[in-house]
Design a protein around this motif. Structure first.
Motif, PDB file in Angstrom:
ATOM      1  N   GLU A  88       0.829  -1.201   0.000  1.00  8.56           N
ATOM      2  CA  GLU A  88       0.000   0.000   0.000  1.00  8.56           C
ATOM      3  C   GLU A  88       0.869   1.259   0.000  1.00  8.56           C
ATOM      4  O   GLU A  88       0.553   2.227  -0.691  1.00  8.56           O
ATOM      5  N   THR A  89       1.961   1.236   0.735  1.00  6.36           N
ATOM      6  CA  THR A  89       2.878   2.379   0.756  1.00  6.36           C
ATOM      7  C   THR A  89       3.513   2.579  -0.613  1.00  6.36           C
ATOM      8  O   THR A  89       3.575   3.711  -1.118  1.00  6.36           O
ATOM      9  N   MET A  90       3.976   1.481  -1.213  1.00  2.00           N
ATOM     10  CA  MET A  90       4.579   1.579  -2.547  1.00  2.00           C
ATOM     11  C   MET A  90       3.577   2.103  -3.564  1.00  2.00           C
ATOM     12  O   MET A  90       3.919   2.934  -4.411  1.00  2.00           O
ATOM     13  N   SER A  91       2.343   1.644  -3.498  1.00  2.00           N
ATOM     14  CA  SER A  91       1.302   2.088  -4.432  1.00  2.00           C
ATOM     15  C   SER A  91       1.004   3.566  -4.258  1.00  2.00           C
ATOM     16  O   SER A  91       0.866   4.304  -5.235  1.00  2.00           O
ATOM     17  N   GLU A  95       1.590   6.499  -7.043  1.00  2.00           N
ATOM     18  CA  GLU A  95       0.510   7.388  -7.481  1.00  2.00           C
ATOM     19  C   GLU A  95       0.902   8.845  -7.270  1.00  2.00           C
ATOM     20  O   GLU A  95       0.642   9.699  -8.136  1.00  2.00           O
ATOM     21  N   THR A  96       1.507   9.138  -6.148  1.00  2.00           N
ATOM     22  CA  THR A  96       1.943  10.514  -5.858  1.00  2.00           C
ATOM     23  C   THR A  96       2.967  10.973  -6.876  1.00  2.00           C
ATOM     24  O   THR A  96       2.915  12.095  -7.379  1.00  2.00           O
ATOM     25  N   GLU A  97       3.923  10.098  -7.206  1.00  2.00           N
ATOM     26  CA  GLU A  97       4.949  10.437  -8.180  1.00  2.00           C
ATOM     27  C   GLU A  97       4.340  10.662  -9.556  1.00  2.00           C
ATOM     28  O   GLU A  97       4.695  11.600 -10.264  1.00  2.00           O
ATOM     29  N   GLN A 101       4.371  14.159 -11.827  1.00  2.00           N
ATOM     30  CA  GLN A 101       4.897  14.233 -13.194  1.00  2.00           C
ATOM     31  C   GLN A 101       3.895  14.804 -14.175  1.00  2.00           C
ATOM     32  O   GLN A 101       4.253  15.417 -15.157  1.00  2.00           O
ATOM     33  N   VAL A 102       2.592  14.614 -13.913  1.00  2.00           N
ATOM     34  CA  VAL A 102       1.555  15.115 -14.804  1.00  2.00           C
ATOM     35  C   VAL A 102       1.455  16.632 -14.703  1.00  2.00           C
ATOM     36  O   VAL A 102       1.196  17.308 -15.679  1.00  2.00           O
ATOM     37  N   ARG A 103       1.707  17.167 -13.531  1.00  2.00           N
ATOM     38  CA  ARG A 103       1.602  18.623 -13.336  1.00  2.00           C
ATOM     39  C   ARG A 103       2.687  19.301 -14.028  1.00  2.00           C
ATOM     40  O   ARG A 103       3.252  19.829 -14.602  1.00  2.00           O
TER      41      ARG A 103
END
Length: 103
Positions: A88-91, A95-97, A101-103
């Motif tokens: 869950e932490t890795m996921s 997602e945060t990363e 990158q999209v911003r």
């Protein structure tokens, strides 16, 4: 129907290791309940069940130990609860990363 038959045959052969690969993602609730019951029966007799799944709930509910793979490599081995927490932490971090990158 083939999956039900395959699971029934494999489960009744009394294997030392029963490998269950996403069998619980198909079928109705009754079939899933029967599969889980058989898996529990197998483990109670001292045999090993290797459950391959993406269901974190199933891992927490039915597994004592777990292995987490990431890009084909072992990322974590240990108590199921700890491995699920690691996943869950890795996921969340991934997602945060990705959002950054999209911003």
């Amino acid at each position: 129907m083939y999956l039900r038959l395959a699971f029934a045959v494999a489960a009744h052969l009394d294997p030392e290791i029963l490998i269950v690969d996403e069998v619980l993602s198909v079928g109705d609730a009754s079939f899933q309940k029967k599969c889980l019951g058989k898996m529990d029966d197998v483990t109670r007799t001292g045999r090993t069940v290797l459950l391959v799944t993406h269901s974190l709930f199933m891992v927490k509910l039915h597994c004592k130990r777990a292995i987490l793979f990431n890009h084909g490599r072992i990322a974590r081995i240990g108590p199921a609860e700890e491995v699920v927490d690691c996943y869950e932490t890795m996921s969340f971090e991934a997602e945060t990363e990705a959002e950054t990158q999209v911003r």
